[in-house]
Write a protein that holds these residues in place. Structure first.
Motif, PDB file in Angstrom:
ATOM      1  N   GLY A 183       0.309  -1.319  -0.120  1.00 14.90           N
ATOM      2  CA  GLY A 183       0.045  -0.256  -0.188  1.00 14.90           C
ATOM      3  C   GLY A 183       0.161   1.390  -0.288  1.00 14.90           C
ATOM      4  N   VAL A 184       0.240   1.764  -0.328  1.00 18.40           N
ATOM      5  CA  VAL A 184       0.974   3.722  -0.922  1.00 18.40           C
ATOM      6  C   VAL A 184       0.569   4.822  -0.298  1.00 18.40           C
ATOM      7  CG1 VAL A 184       2.639   5.064  -2.510  1.00 18.40           C
ATOM      8  CG2 VAL A 184       2.191   2.836  -2.661  1.00 18.40           C
ATOM      9  N   ILE A 185       0.454   5.389   0.642  1.00 25.04           N
ATOM     10  CA  ILE A 185      -0.022   6.983   1.119  1.00 25.04           C
ATOM     11  C   ILE A 185       0.247   8.149  -0.042  1.00 25.04           C
ATOM     12  CG2 ILE A 185      -1.228   8.206   2.871  1.00 25.04           C
ATOM     13  CD1 ILE A 185      -0.541   5.446   4.759  1.00 25.04           C
ATOM     14  N   ILE A 186      -0.399   8.874  -0.345  1.00 21.24           N
ATOM     15  CA  ILE A 186       0.615   9.973  -1.236  1.00 21.24           C
ATOM     16  C   ILE A 186      -0.635  11.253   0.083  1.00 21.24           C
ATOM     17  CG2 ILE A 186       0.152  11.132  -3.252  1.00 21.24           C
ATOM     18  CD1 ILE A 186       0.874   8.826  -3.570  1.00 21.24           C
ATOM     19  N   PRO A 187       0.691  11.803   0.593  1.00 19.91           N
ATOM     20  CA  PRO A 187      -0.149  12.810   0.927  1.00 19.91           C
ATOM     21  C   PRO A 187      -0.568  13.859   0.372  1.00 19.91           C
ATOM     22  CG  PRO A 187       2.326  13.128   0.479  1.00 19.91           C
ATOM     23  CD  PRO A 187       2.227  12.129   0.040  1.00 19.91           C
ATOM     24  N   ASN A 188      -1.664  14.769   1.056  1.00 20.41           N
ATOM     25  CA  ASN A 188      -2.854  15.307   0.362  1.00 20.41           C
ATOM     26  C   ASN A 188      -2.732  16.475   1.023  1.00 20.41           C
ATOM     27  OD1 ASN A 188      -5.084  16.798  -0.968  1.00 20.41           O
ATOM     28  ND2 ASN A 188      -5.719  15.058  -1.774  1.00 20.41           N
ATOM     29  N   PRO A 189      -2.144  17.797   1.476  1.00 17.08           N
ATOM     30  CA  PRO A 189      -1.926  19.012   1.995  1.00 17.08           C
ATOM     31  C   PRO A 189      -3.727  20.074   2.051  1.00 17.08           C
ATOM     32  CG  PRO A 189      -1.149  19.656  -0.289  1.00 17.08           C
ATOM     33  CD  PRO A 189      -1.178  18.348   0.185  1.00 17.08           C
ATOM     34  N   GLY A 190      -4.265  18.966   1.298  1.00 15.36           N
ATOM     35  CA  GLY A 190      -6.137  19.551   1.298  1.00 15.36           C
ATOM     36  C   GLY A 190      -7.004  18.900   1.974  1.00 15.36           C
ATOM     37  N   HIS A 191      -6.376  18.372   3.096  1.00 22.03           N
ATOM     38  CA  HIS A 191      -7.243  17.722   3.448  1.00 22.03           C
ATOM     39  C   HIS A 191      -5.689  17.029   4.832  1.00 22.03           C
ATOM     40  CE1 HIS A 191      -7.166  13.725   2.192  1.00 22.03           C
ATOM     41  NE2 HIS A 191      -7.621  13.760   1.269  1.00 22.03           N
ATOM     42  N   ALA A 192      -6.698  16.019   5.339  1.00 26.68           N
ATOM     43  CA  ALA A 192      -6.497  15.857   6.777  1.00 26.68           C
ATOM     44  C   ALA A 192      -5.308  14.659   7.132  1.00 26.68           C
ATOM     45  CB  ALA A 192      -6.989  15.400   8.084  1.00 26.68           C
ATOM     46  N   GLY A 193      -5.978  14.077   6.169  1.00 28.59           N
ATOM     47  CA  GLY A 193      -4.731  12.606   5.389  1.00 28.59           C
ATOM     48  C   GLY A 193      -4.983  11.643   5.870  1.00 28.59           C
ATOM     49  N   ILE A 194      -4.003  10.468   6.746  1.00 31.20           N
ATOM     50  CA  ILE A 194      -4.651   9.172   6.560  1.00 31.20           C
ATOM     51  C   ILE A 194      -3.372   9.077   7.769  1.00 31.20           C
ATOM     52  CG2 ILE A 194      -4.120   6.572   6.008  1.00 31.20           C
ATOM     53  CD1 ILE A 194      -4.662   7.076   3.143  1.00 31.20           C
ATOM     54  N   PRO A 195      -4.041   8.967   8.742  1.00 31.98           N
ATOM     55  CA  PRO A 195      -2.677   8.437  10.301  1.00 31.98           C
ATOM     56  C   PRO A 195      -2.365   7.365   9.709  1.00 31.98           C
ATOM     57  CG  PRO A 195      -5.436   8.111  10.545  1.00 31.98           C
ATOM     58  CD  PRO A 195      -5.783   8.852   8.691  1.00 31.98           C
ATOM     59  N   ARG A 196      -1.181   6.865  10.993  1.00 32.31           N
ATOM     60  CA  ARG A 196      -0.534   5.942  10.679  1.00 32.31           C
ATOM     61  C   ARG A 196      -1.156   4.569  10.969  1.00 32.31           C
ATOM     62  NH1 ARG A 196       4.940   4.763  10.088  1.00 32.31           N
ATOM     63  NH2 ARG A 196       5.992   3.045  11.156  1.00 32.31           N
ATOM     64  N   LEU A 197      -0.985   3.574   9.653  1.00 35.19           N
ATOM     65  CA  LEU A 197      -1.866   2.047   9.752  1.00 35.19           C
ATOM     66  C   LEU A 197      -0.781   1.177  10.354  1.00 35.19           C
ATOM     67  CD1 LEU A 197      -3.213   2.754   5.668  1.00 35.19           C
ATOM     68  CD2 LEU A 197      -4.591   3.737   8.477  1.00 35.19           C
ATOM     69  N   ALA A 198      -1.304   0.232  10.953  1.00 33.21           N
ATOM     70  CA  ALA A 198      -1.015  -1.092  11.477  1.00 33.21           C
ATOM     71  C   ALA A 198       0.076  -1.266  10.629  1.00 33.21           C
ATOM     72  CB  ALA A 198      -1.634  -1.255  11.927  1.00 33.21           C
ATOM     73  N   ARG A 199       0.017  -1.382   9.438  1.00 30.16           N
ATOM     74  CA  ARG A 199       1.274  -2.111   8.498  1.00 30.16           C
ATOM     75  C   ARG A 199       2.395  -1.287   7.880  1.00 30.16           C
ATOM     76  NH1 ARG A 199      -0.682  -4.540   4.245  1.00 30.16           N
ATOM     77  NH2 ARG A 199      -0.258  -6.906   4.332  1.00 30.16           N
ATOM     78  N   GLU A 200       2.440  -0.029   7.732  1.00 26.24           N
ATOM     79  CA  GLU A 200       3.869   0.702   7.691  1.00 26.24           C
ATOM     80  C   GLU A 200       4.792   0.153   8.602  1.00 26.24           C
ATOM     81  OE1 GLU A 200       3.384   5.060   7.132  1.00 26.24           O
ATOM     82  OE2 GLU A 200       0.867   4.470   8.096  1.00 26.24           O
TER      83      GLU A 200
END
Length: 272
Positions: free
Chosen positions: A226-243
């Motif tokens: 999985g790849v989280i793409i940062p988005n300054p337009g909103h709060a984004g995705i918090p840290r996930l367990a599988r990271e």
């Protein structure tokens, strides 16, 4: 090759699933210019690219063709439907009217606090999304889901969600809109498409999923990488367990720039 600490065997079974707005497409402009090198490389290596979006089939068809992946299936309306990989592809089923009827059966005081695409004119959808009038008209051609905005209090929102859930609707908050549907989510559709891909190719599918918002989390968590793409337009995705295990990584840059860097890096080593 490795993505985090995950080993990608080779490109034979590699299949990319990607969100659009805020991921492959710029959050503000909807442009994908910065991702052109990676898109070209995927086409060159014949790696499938499955668009997975809240967008409708009417929106996806011209974009998928423009990107050069008309032969690949797409996940539409947040996983509520699959658009097959064909220039003349169609979808089966139509749940939109049932969603509207369920929504309109709520107590008026509660119903009035939610506004969906069907409540808005093409001009209003354009204003709220930043889409052109032509694109907004396509966005209103819905069959499986209703995106919109919650305008009430948090307490009323909890009541709204609880009542719709009892009636069988799922409520999913994305980067911009709260979406209502009876259907599956992006993760379930990804698994379905990956299984079909494995049967068709004879290779075990290795799934890579990219996204930027809450409605992408299940897909990101279910993917092999999985790849989280940062988005300054909103709060984004918090840290996930599988990271912690390296099964989920974060791009260094937002939007199509981060998408391009990530895909180029993954494919470069896998293609050796």
């Amino acid at each position: 090759m490795t993505g985090g600490t995950v080993t990608i065997p080779d490109i034979s079974g590699l299949i990319i699933f990607t969100d659009l707005d805020g991921t492959l497409l710029d959050h503000q402009t909807y442009a994908y210019t910065e991702a052109l090198p990676a898109l070209a490389r995927l086409r060159e290596l014949q790696i499938p690219l499955v668009l997975a979006s809240s967008k409708t089939a009417a929106e996806i068809i011209p974009l998928r063709r423009e990107l050069g992946f008309a032969h690949c299936p797409a996940i539409v309306e947040n996983g509520s439907g699959i658009l097959e990989g064909d220039e003349n592809a169609t979808q089966s089923g139509d749940m939109y009217q049932s969603i509207r009827e369920t929504l309109d059966a709520l107590p008026p005081a509660l119903r009035s606090q939610y506004q969906g695409f069907s409540d808005w004119s093409v001009e209003e959808v354009s204003r709220r999304t930043g889409l052109s009038l032509e694109q907004a008209a396509l966005a209103k051609q819905r069959r499986f889901s209703e995106p919109g905005l919650w305008l009430g209090t948090d307490n009323s929102r909890e009541e709204f969600v609880a009542m719709l859930t009892k009636k069988g609707l799922s409520v999913l908050q994305g980067g911009r809109f709260m979406t209502l549907s009876f259907g599956a989510n992006k993760a379930q559709r990804m698994i379905e498409i990956a299984r079909r891909h494995a049967l068709e190719t004879g290779h075990r599918a290795f799934t890579v999923a990219l996204g930027d918002a809450g409605n992408d989390v299940a897909m990101i968590e279910q993917a092999d990488l999985g790849v989280i793409i940062p988005n300054p337009g909103h709060a984004g995705i918090p840290r996930l367990a599988r990271e912690d295990s390296g099964h989920i990584i974060r791009a260094a840059q937002p939007g199509p720039r981060g998408w391009n860097e990530t895909i180029m890096s993954l494919v470069h080593t896998a293609a050796k």
